[in-house]
Design a protein around this motif. Sequence first.
Motif, PDB file in Angstrom:
ATOM      1  N   PRO A  14      47.159  42.417  21.239  1.00 19.12           N
ATOM      2  CA  PRO A  14      47.343  43.727  21.387  1.00 19.12           C
ATOM      3  C   PRO A  14      45.732  44.356  21.662  1.00 19.12           C
ATOM      4  CG  PRO A  14      48.502  43.444  19.481  1.00 19.12           C
ATOM      5  CD  PRO A  14      47.954  42.156  19.967  1.00 19.12           C
ATOM      6  N   GLY A  15      45.550  45.194  22.771  1.00 18.25           N
ATOM      7  CA  GLY A  15      44.155  45.539  23.143  1.00 18.25           C
ATOM      8  C   GLY A  15      43.545  44.354  23.929  1.00 18.25           C
ATOM      9  N   LEU A  16      44.168  43.552  24.489  1.00 17.08           N
ATOM     10  CA  LEU A  16      43.937  42.224  25.088  1.00 17.08           C
ATOM     11  C   LEU A  16      42.530  42.356  25.570  1.00 17.08           C
ATOM     12  CD1 LEU A  16      44.588  39.315  25.829  1.00 17.08           C
ATOM     13  CD2 LEU A  16      45.177  40.006  28.035  1.00 17.08           C
ATOM     14  N   GLU A  17      42.147  43.015  26.521  1.00 10.45           N
ATOM     15  CA  GLU A  17      40.639  43.077  26.974  1.00 10.45           C
ATOM     16  C   GLU A  17      39.697  43.408  26.130  1.00 10.45           C
ATOM     17  OE1 GLU A  17      38.503  45.183  30.823  1.00 10.45           O
ATOM     18  OE2 GLU A  17      40.573  44.701  31.047  1.00 10.45           O
ATOM     19  N   LYS A  18      39.745  44.548  25.335  1.00 13.67           N
ATOM     20  CA  LYS A  18      38.919  44.811  24.388  1.00 13.67           C
ATOM     21  C   LYS A  18      38.689  43.736  23.317  1.00 13.67           C
ATOM     22  CE  LYS A  18      37.661  48.670  21.162  1.00 13.67           C
ATOM     23  NZ  LYS A  18      37.725  49.687  20.516  1.00 13.67           N
ATOM     24  N   THR A  19      39.764  43.310  22.723  1.00 15.25           N
ATOM     25  CA  THR A  19      39.903  42.300  21.806  1.00 15.25           C
ATOM     26  C   THR A  19      39.336  40.942  22.213  1.00 15.25           C
ATOM     27  OG1 THR A  19      41.927  43.464  20.998  1.00 15.25           O
ATOM     28  CG2 THR A  19      41.459  41.234  19.817  1.00 15.25           C
ATOM     29  N   MET A  20      39.620  40.554  23.483  1.00 15.38           N
ATOM     30  CA  MET A  20      38.892  39.357  23.618  1.00 15.38           C
ATOM     31  C   MET A  20      37.532  39.505  23.858  1.00 15.38           C
ATOM     32  SD  MET A  20      41.268  36.783  24.037  1.00 15.38           S
ATOM     33  CE  MET A  20      40.572  35.807  25.311  1.00 15.38           C
ATOM     34  N   MET A  21      36.917  40.575  24.506  1.00 10.62           N
ATOM     35  CA  MET A  21      35.585  40.641  24.728  1.00 10.62           C
ATOM     36  C   MET A  21      34.720  40.689  23.257  1.00 10.62           C
ATOM     37  SD  MET A  21      34.634  40.826  27.781  1.00 10.62           S
ATOM     38  CE  MET A  21      33.192  41.954  28.106  1.00 10.62           C
ATOM     39  N   GLN A  22      35.600  41.409  22.514  1.00 13.76           N
ATOM     40  CA  GLN A  22      35.032  41.507  21.014  1.00 13.76           C
ATOM     41  C   GLN A  22      34.875  39.954  20.255  1.00 13.76           C
ATOM     42  OE1 GLN A  22      37.328  44.237  18.853  1.00 13.76           O
ATOM     43  NE2 GLN A  22      35.845  45.919  19.667  1.00 13.76           N
ATOM     44  N   HIS A  23      35.927  39.332  20.596  1.00 13.59           N
ATOM     45  CA  HIS A  23      35.948  38.131  19.818  1.00 13.59           C
ATOM     46  C   HIS A  23      34.931  37.116  20.403  1.00 13.59           C
ATOM     47  CE1 HIS A  23      37.727  33.909  19.010  1.00 13.59           C
ATOM     48  NE2 HIS A  23      37.918  34.458  17.876  1.00 13.59           N
ATOM     49  N   SER A  24      34.916  37.186  21.700  1.00 16.32           N
ATOM     50  CA  SER A  24      34.246  36.117  22.382  1.00 16.32           C
ATOM     51  C   SER A  24      32.328  36.606  22.156  1.00 16.32           C
ATOM     52  CB  SER A  24      34.001  36.166  23.980  1.00 16.32           C
ATOM     53  OG  SER A  24      33.955  37.273  24.675  1.00 16.32           O
ATOM     54  N   SER A  25      32.080  37.755  22.046  1.00 16.98           N
ATOM     55  CA  SER A  25      30.763  38.054  21.903  1.00 16.98           C
ATOM     56  C   SER A  25      30.447  37.975  20.254  1.00 16.98           C
ATOM     57  CB  SER A  25      30.484  39.543  22.305  1.00 16.98           C
ATOM     58  OG  SER A  25      31.194  40.548  21.756  1.00 16.98           O
ATOM     59  N   ARG A  26      31.208  38.076  19.494  1.00 16.29           N
ATOM     60  CA  ARG A  26      31.122  38.252  18.087  1.00 16.29           C
ATOM     61  C   ARG A  26      31.365  37.049  17.349  1.00 16.29           C
ATOM     62  NH1 ARG A  26      33.772  43.987  16.511  1.00 16.29           N
ATOM     63  NH2 ARG A  26      32.490  45.207  17.805  1.00 16.29           N
ATOM     64  N   LYS A  27      32.250  36.044  17.832  1.00  5.28           N
ATOM     65  CA  LYS A  27      32.752  34.954  17.255  1.00  5.28           C
ATOM     66  C   LYS A  27      32.254  33.665  17.974  1.00  5.28           C
ATOM     67  CE  LYS A  27      34.654  36.979  13.892  1.00  5.28           C
ATOM     68  NZ  LYS A  27      34.650  36.747  12.531  1.00  5.28           N
ATOM     69  N   ILE A  28      32.723  33.602  19.277  1.00  4.75           N
ATOM     70  CA  ILE A  28      32.655  32.198  20.081  1.00  4.75           C
ATOM     71  C   ILE A  28      31.178  32.094  20.503  1.00  4.75           C
ATOM     72  CG2 ILE A  28      33.544  30.822  22.094  1.00  4.75           C
ATOM     73  CD1 ILE A  28      35.483  31.314  19.683  1.00  4.75           C
ATOM     74  N   MET A  29      30.380  33.032  21.409  1.00  2.00           N
ATOM     75  CA  MET A  29      29.272  33.039  21.990  1.00  2.00           C
ATOM     76  C   MET A  29      28.234  32.479  20.824  1.00  2.00           C
ATOM     77  SD  MET A  29      29.704  35.613  25.278  1.00  2.00           S
ATOM     78  CE  MET A  29      28.219  35.410  25.552  1.00  2.00           C
ATOM     79  N   PRO A  30      28.447  33.223  19.620  1.00  2.00           N
ATOM     80  CA  PRO A  30      27.151  32.835  18.552  1.00  2.00           C
ATOM     81  C   PRO A  30      27.396  31.401  18.117  1.00  2.00           C
ATOM     82  CG  PRO A  30      27.951  35.040  17.980  1.00  2.00           C
ATOM     83  CD  PRO A  30      29.007  34.428  19.269  1.00  2.00           C
ATOM     84  N   ILE A  31      28.586  30.736  18.187  1.00  2.00           N
ATOM     85  CA  ILE A  31      28.508  29.234  17.712  1.00  2.00           C
ATOM     86  C   ILE A  31      28.006  28.551  18.969  1.00  2.00           C
ATOM     87  CG2 ILE A  31      30.259  27.542  17.512  1.00  2.00           C
ATOM     88  CD1 ILE A  31      32.056  29.591  16.375  1.00  2.00           C
TER      89      ILE A  31
END
Length: 135
Positions: A38-55
């Motif tokens: 749900p909220g695909l674009e916003k949710t994906m951007m948040q997940h990638s910037s907050r979780k994936i990219m820091p790793i």
Amino acid sequence: MKVLLITCLVLLGVQKAAFCQSKCAHVYDQFDIMPVLPGLEKTMMQHSSRKIMPIISSMGGEDPECLLYSLRAKLLVDRQGKVTDVFFQTRMPDKLKEKLCDEFLQMKGFQPARYKGEPVCAMFYYMISCMNWQE
């Protein structure tokens, strides 16, 4: 001969335990409704910037081979909307795969794919492109 067989079995067990494992007996590639966040674009951007990219950034500081410029993965979403397996389409060191796999398995909130009105296991395509790293 016994030593060789035991070694092979141990290594196979370690390799299987090191990465994600599927819990779906059948994965649908045709369905009426694809798995959705749900909220695909916003949710994906948040997940990638907050979780994936820091790793990726953190591990890239230790090993330059971990510094990716794009990421493609297929996430297996089960009938309950939980990510149960990850298949990376981007080449990367195993240690980075393990960390990213752990993070993807914690993703929540998916609505599962549906086939003939019933929830089914299906792939969700996750992609990040054009990651820029500054020193």
